[in-house]
Design an enzyme around this catalytic site. Structure first.
Site, PDB file in Angstrom:
ATOM      1  N   ARG A 243       0.845  -1.200   0.000  1.00 55.35           N
ATOM      2  CA  ARG A 243       0.000   0.000   0.000  1.00 55.35           C
ATOM      3  C   ARG A 243       0.875   1.242   0.000  1.00 55.35           C
ATOM      4  O   ARG A 243       0.655   2.184  -0.740  1.00 55.35           O
ATOM      5  CB  ARG A 243      -0.922  -0.003   1.227  1.00 55.35           C
TER       6      ARG A 243
ATOM      7  N   ASP B   7      -0.380  -6.230  -3.440  1.00 57.75           N
ATOM      8  CA  ASP B   7      -1.796  -6.042  -3.103  1.00 57.75           C
ATOM      9  C   ASP B   7      -2.483  -5.360  -4.277  1.00 57.75           C
ATOM     10  O   ASP B   7      -1.843  -5.080  -5.300  1.00 57.75           O
ATOM     11  CB  ASP B   7      -1.941  -5.249  -1.788  1.00 57.75           C
TER      12      ASP B   7
ATOM     13  N   HIS C 125      -6.966  -9.783  -3.775  1.00 60.07           N
ATOM     14  CA  HIS C 125      -5.960  -8.724  -3.612  1.00 60.07           C
ATOM     15  C   HIS C 125      -4.922  -8.754  -4.736  1.00 60.07           C
ATOM     16  O   HIS C 125      -3.727  -8.567  -4.501  1.00 60.07           O
ATOM     17  CB  HIS C 125      -5.278  -8.848  -2.243  1.00 60.07           C
TER      18      HIS C 125
ATOM     19  N   GLU D 135      -9.931 -12.385   2.209  1.00 65.94           N
ATOM     20  CA  GLU D 135     -10.894 -11.508   1.534  1.00 65.94           C
ATOM     21  C   GLU D 135     -11.012 -11.821   0.033  1.00 65.94           C
ATOM     22  O   GLU D 135     -10.582 -11.027  -0.809  1.00 65.94           O
ATOM     23  CB  GLU D 135     -10.492 -10.044   1.782  1.00 65.94           C
TER      24      GLU D 135
ATOM     25  N   ASP E 225      -2.243  -0.539  12.823  1.00 63.04           N
ATOM     26  CA  ASP E 225      -2.574   0.673  12.071  1.00 63.04           C
ATOM     27  C   ASP E 225      -3.692   1.463  12.738  1.00 63.04           C
ATOM     28  O   ASP E 225      -3.924   2.617  12.401  1.00 63.04           O
ATOM     29  CB  ASP E 225      -2.944   0.340  10.619  1.00 63.04           C
TER      30      ASP E 225
END
Ligand code: ACM
Ligand code: ZN
Length: 522
Positions: free
Chosen positions: A123, A152, A229, A293, A392
């Protein structure tokens, strides 16, 4: 006083101290540690007339050590090079810049074999020197598994020679989402700057990181997140997806429907090609395939995926992911590697090889029954429960005390030998400068090291906090600043939580590059 992090198993304090520094005579067994020790004390004055000797002792636990410091001598007993190295880490922390260590006897060994930290370089990209800074901190904290999240939807950050576009094009996104507000209606705020051109690790840089980590007894575990992802890769090679439609590297965070098509043989070949190149660079025991995910929407509509389900006699789309997992695990096994995946891989556990390791981060709708079932079959788990450990999230939402309380008891009676250990992940969607990375990572990583190393019965949060404050200067001297106590304490009572949120916001505004951009635009 003996006050170190992570707290050792047993300490006997004695009167006086022993000189420790560059003038010591360093000798004995464990050649790698001797070399490291000589280098590590090169800047520390002191040590005149003192001997530091490393002695092999088969009775000391693997990774454990015993230190006896008295009468002008430091003797270290260990059975493995790792154990000798951890003794050195203890001595460096005890000495700090003082040039001496208190006379003592310390017996120590870790609670868990797997003590991990994950960094998301997809990211936002972290330079090699930043990665090395964190490897140094991990070593000082006796942590031994560095999970490197390299790819990702929003960026591909590893050079793959067979597919050059991945790094050249897949590293670049048109702009970046700045805040969550408005996300569900698609009106969230973005900046208007391209991000990530050239932000990837060359294979040479990765070999350098692996070597640097190995010198610190840290294994680097690469993660290539699949089959979800994967938008950055699909943007480079659209034929990897179910529809084959052109797309671009994601500029939004979250979970994307566009995933690898597991109905296409070419997708399996692509994954194996990448594994081939990476296994050559990362010599460790583990390989992480992500697996989190993975929306099954595209697979439900895809003739190729449906054909594969039928041909392989699979129950449904979850089983197709299970099939993918098994194929990749088998391939990794043929290369001497053990596969790790995030806990969603357990959706297909009935058909999955129990040699695969699941990383528990979030409860399913049925609580953690998937993990319990997996462990009842002897399946192994790494613990990273989101509400305890994710780094985070701000401290007012998750005080350090909460992270400190992470315990394998969360997984019930099958934990014990089925829990390989613990890992703390740092996701970087909203972290784009090193100052913020440090603020959110350093104190929680220090805290987590004690979760990994120190047995539950020896843990004591109040005592830990005192040691953390005492070690502020030590960690600062390593380039790893610990943020103010009022921040990391967060708060559980509502009034306290509110005042801390305000203080946090005030402090944050100085370190938070994206906060400034948001503010300018509001
Ligand atoms: C995860 O946080 N998606 C593993
Ligand atoms: Zn498909």
């Amino acid at each position: 006083m003996i006050k170190i992090i992570p707290a050792p198993k047993s300490v006997i304090e004695k009167e006086g101290s022993v000189a420790f520094g560059k003038h010591m005579k360093i000798s004995g067994e464990f050649g790698e540690t001797l070399k490291f020790a000589t280098h590590a004390v090169a800047e520390t004055e002191g040590g005149e007339g003192c001997d530091m000797t490393f002695i092999k002792d088969g009775d000391v636990a693997s990774e454990g050590y015993r230190i006896v410091a008295e009468n002008g001598k430091i003797r270290v007993f260990a059975s493995t090079e790792n154990g000798a190295f951890y003794a050195l880490m203890t001595l460096l922390q005890l000495a700090g810049k003082s040039g001496k260590v208190p006379c003592c006897e310390i017996d120590d060994a870790p609670a868990y074999a797997y003590r991990g930290f994950m960094l998301d370089s997809a990211r936002h990209f972290w330079e090699v020197k930043t990665v090395k800074k964190y490897l140094d901190l991990m070593a000082r904290l006796k942590m031994n598994e560095f999970h490197f999240h390299l790819t990702d939807d929003q960026g591909w950050r590893v050079e793959i020679k067979k597919y050059p576009l991945l790094a050249e094009k897949g590293s670049i996104r048109r702009n970046t989402q700045l805040a969550l507000y408005g996300y569900n209606s698609g009106s969230e705020l973005h900046d208007d700057e391209e991000y990530g051109r050239g932000c990837y690790y060359t294979q040479e840089q990765l070999r350098d990181i692996v070597e640097y980590a190995a010198e610190r007894h840290i294994e680097v575990i690469p993660e290539i997140d699949m089959p979800g992802h994967m938008v950055a890769a699909i943007a480079c090679y659209p034929q990897l997806s179910c529809t084959g439609d052109p797309t671009e590297v994601s500029t939004r965070w979250g979970v994307m429907d566009n995933i690898l098509c597991c109905g296409k043989d070419g997708v399996f070949a692509f994954a194996k090609d990448i594994i081939d190149e990476l296994c050559d660079i990362f010599p460790g025991r583990f390989f992480h395939i992500g697996g989190d995910e993975v929306p099954k929407k595209r697979w439900k509509e895809c003739p190729k995926c449906q054909e594969k389900i039928k041909k392989e006699g699979l129950k449904d789309e979850n089983a197709l992911q299970g099939y993918f997992n098994n194929e990749i695990a088998k391939y990794l096994k043929s290369k001497g590697k053990r596969m790790i995946g995030w806990n969603e891989i357990l959706d297909a556990q009935d058909i999955m090889d129990t040699d695969i390791v699941a990383q528990w981060w979030v409860n399913h709708s049925a609580g953690n029954s998937q993990e319990k079932k997996w462990m009842s079959k002897g399946g192994k788990i790494i613990m990273s429960p989101v509400s305890y450990v994710y780094m985070d999230h701000p401290f007012y939402m998750r005080p350090l005390k909460k992270t400190y309380s992470t315990d394998e008891k969360l997984l019930g009676k099958h934990a014990g030998q089925n829990v390989l250990g613990m890992e703390i992940p740092q996701w970087t969607e909203y972290i784009r400068c090193e100052k913020k990375l440090d603020m959110l990572t350093v104190p929680r990583l220090i805290t987590f090291s004690e979760v990994c190393w120190t047995a539950t019965e020896r843990k004591d949060y109040r005592d830990f906090e005192k040691r953390l404050e005492g070690a502020r200067e030590y960690f600062g001297s390593l380039g790893c600043p610990v943020c103010p106590q009022y921040l990391y304490r967060g708060g559980l009572r509502p009034w306290y939580a509110v005042t801390n949120a305000l203080k946090h916001a005030l402090w944050y505004k100085d370190v938070d590059y994206e906060w400034k951009i948001v503010k300018d635009r509001l």
